[in-house]
Design an enzyme around this catalytic site. Structure first.
Site, short mmCIF file in Angstrom:
data_model
loop_
_atom_site.label_atom_id
_atom_site.label_comp_id
_atom_site.label_asym_id
_atom_site.label_seq_id
_atom_site.Cartn_x
_atom_site.Cartn_y
_atom_site.Cartn_z
N GLU A 157 0.88 -1.17 0.00
CA GLU A 157 0.00 0.00 0.00
C GLU A 157 0.92 1.22 0.00
OE1 GLU A 157 -3.47 0.12 2.53
OE2 GLU A 157 -3.32 2.30 2.69
N HIS A 196 -3.98 7.13 2.05
CA HIS A 196 -3.67 8.20 3.00
C HIS A 196 -3.95 9.57 2.41
CE1 HIS A 196 -2.10 10.11 6.56
NE2 HIS A 196 -2.17 8.93 7.12
N1 PXP Z 1 -3.87 3.46 4.81
C1 PXP Z 1 -3.11 3.39 5.93
C2 PXP Z 1 -2.06 2.36 5.99
C3 PXP Z 1 -3.36 4.26 7.02
O1 PXP Z 1 -2.59 4.16 8.11
C4 PXP Z 1 -4.42 5.18 6.94
C5 PXP Z 1 -4.72 6.05 8.11
O2 PXP Z 1 -5.21 5.28 9.14
C6 PXP Z 1 -5.18 5.19 5.76
C7 PXP Z 1 -4.87 4.35 4.70
C8 PXP Z 1 -6.33 6.13 5.59
O3 PXP Z 1 -5.87 7.43 5.59
P1 PXP Z 1 -6.93 8.62 5.65
O4 PXP Z 1 -7.67 8.46 6.94
O5 PXP Z 1 -6.09 9.84 5.58
O6 PXP Z 1 -7.85 8.45 4.47
#
Ligand code: PXP
Length: 244
Positions: A157, A196
Site C-alpha cells: 500500500e 492516505h
Molecule cells: N492506509 C493506511 C495504511 C493508514 O494508516 C491510513 C490512516 O489510518 C489510511 C490508509 C487512511 O488514511 P486517511 O484516513 O487519511 O484516508
C-alpha cells in the site's frame, strides 16, 4: 476503454474516535452501524487500525468485525507480538503492516523494512500460514519495494499522504516516484494498493497510478459523512474511482 475496478476499503477508525472522545462510555456512534452504511454505499472492504494506545478502534471492535463484517476486513497493525497474536486469533482477510508512533496524529510515513527485515519476514510467514494476505504500507522507494518482495508481501500500500499535501513541482516529483514504484511493485508480482489523505479530487487522479487495484480511505469519508451520510459519501467515492 474497459472500465477498471479499483477496490475501495473504507477506514472506520474515526467513527470510533467520536465514541472514544467520551472514553467509550457512550454506545454511539456504532462502528457496526457505520460499517453497514459503508457497505450499502459500495465499500469492498472495511479497514481498521488497532493502535497500541487504543485511541479509536478497540479490541472489542476487532472481535465484533471479525465475526460480522459483511465484506473483507483489513487490519492495519504495527508489527508487535501483541498485534500478531490478535491477527492470528481473529483472522482478518488482510493485514496491513504500518509503523506506529505514540505521539503521531496519524500514520506519518511508510514502514522501514530494511531495518526490520527479519521480524517482518517472520510475521508475514506466520500470518500467511493462517490464510491472511499481507500488505505493507510503504513510501514509494525502490529499495523498500524490493525489500517487500524479499520478505514475501502480497501487496504494497503506497503512502499517498506526501503527494496529497505537496504543491507544484514537489507534487509532480512525488507522483513520478509513486508511478515508478507502482511499476516495480507490479513487475515483482505484488499487488498495488494506495492510501492516505485521499479526497474526491485526489481519488480521481490516483486512478491513473499504474496497476492500482485498491485504495483505503478514512478521514475524508467520515468528515464528508457529517454532511451527506456515509452511504452517500462512499457511493460518490465508488463513482469517482470508476474510470472509463
Ligand atoms: N492506509 C493506511 C495504511 C493508514 O494508516 C491510513 C490512516 O489510518 C489510511 C490508509 C487512511 O488514511 P486517511 O484516513 O487519511 O484516508
Amino acid at each position: 476503454m474497459k472500465a477498471k475496478k479499483i477496490r475501495l476499503g473504507v477506514n472506520v477508525d474515526h467513527v470510533a474516535t467520536l465514541r472514544q472522545v467520551r472514553r467509550g462510555q457512550t454506545v454511539y456512534p456504532s462502528v457496526n452501524d457505520m460499517v453497514g452504511e459503508a457497505v450499502k454505499g459500495g465499500a469492498d472492504q472495511i479497514t481498521i487500525h488497532l493502535r497500541e494506545d487504543r485511541r479509536h478502534i478497540q479490541t472489542s471492535d476487532l472481535i465484533e468485525l471479525a465475526k460480522k463484517c459483511p465484506v473483507d476486513l483489513n487490519l492495519e497493525m504495527a508489527v508487535t507480538p501483541e498485534m500478531i497474536k490478535l491477527a492470528n486469533k481473529y483472522k482478518p482477510e488482510w493485514c496491513c503492516f504500518v509503523p506506529e508512533k505514540r505521539q503521531e496524529l496519524t500514520t506519518e510515513g511508510g514502514l522501514n523494512i530494511l531495518s526490520n527485515q527479519e521480524e517482518i519476514s517472520f510475521a508475514i510467514e506466520k500470518l500467511q500460514s493462517r490464510g491472511i494476505e499481507i500488505s505493507l504500507f510503504l513510501d514509494p522507494s525502490p529499495e523498500q519495494v524490493k525489500a517487500a518482495f524479499v520478505v514475501g508481501a502480497d501487496a504494497i500500500e503506497f503512502h499517498t499522504g506526501t503527494w496529497v499535501l505537496a504543491k507544484g513541482l514537489k507534487k509532480q516529483k512525488e507522483w513520478a516516484r509513486l508511478k515508478k514504484a507502482a511499476e516495480l511493485c507490479h513487475q515483482l508480482g505484488m499487488r498495488v494498493h494506495a492510501g492516505h489523505g485521499l479526497d474526491y479530487k485526489h481519488s480521481q487522479d490516483i486512478r491513473k497510478l499504474p496497476h492500482l487495484l485498491e485504495v483505503n480511505i478514512g478521514h475524508f469519508l467520515i468528515c464528508e459523512s457529517l454532511k451527506v451520510g456515509l452511504k452517500s459519501a462512499v457511493k460518490k467515492m465508488v463513482q469517482t474511482l470508476k474510470s472509463s
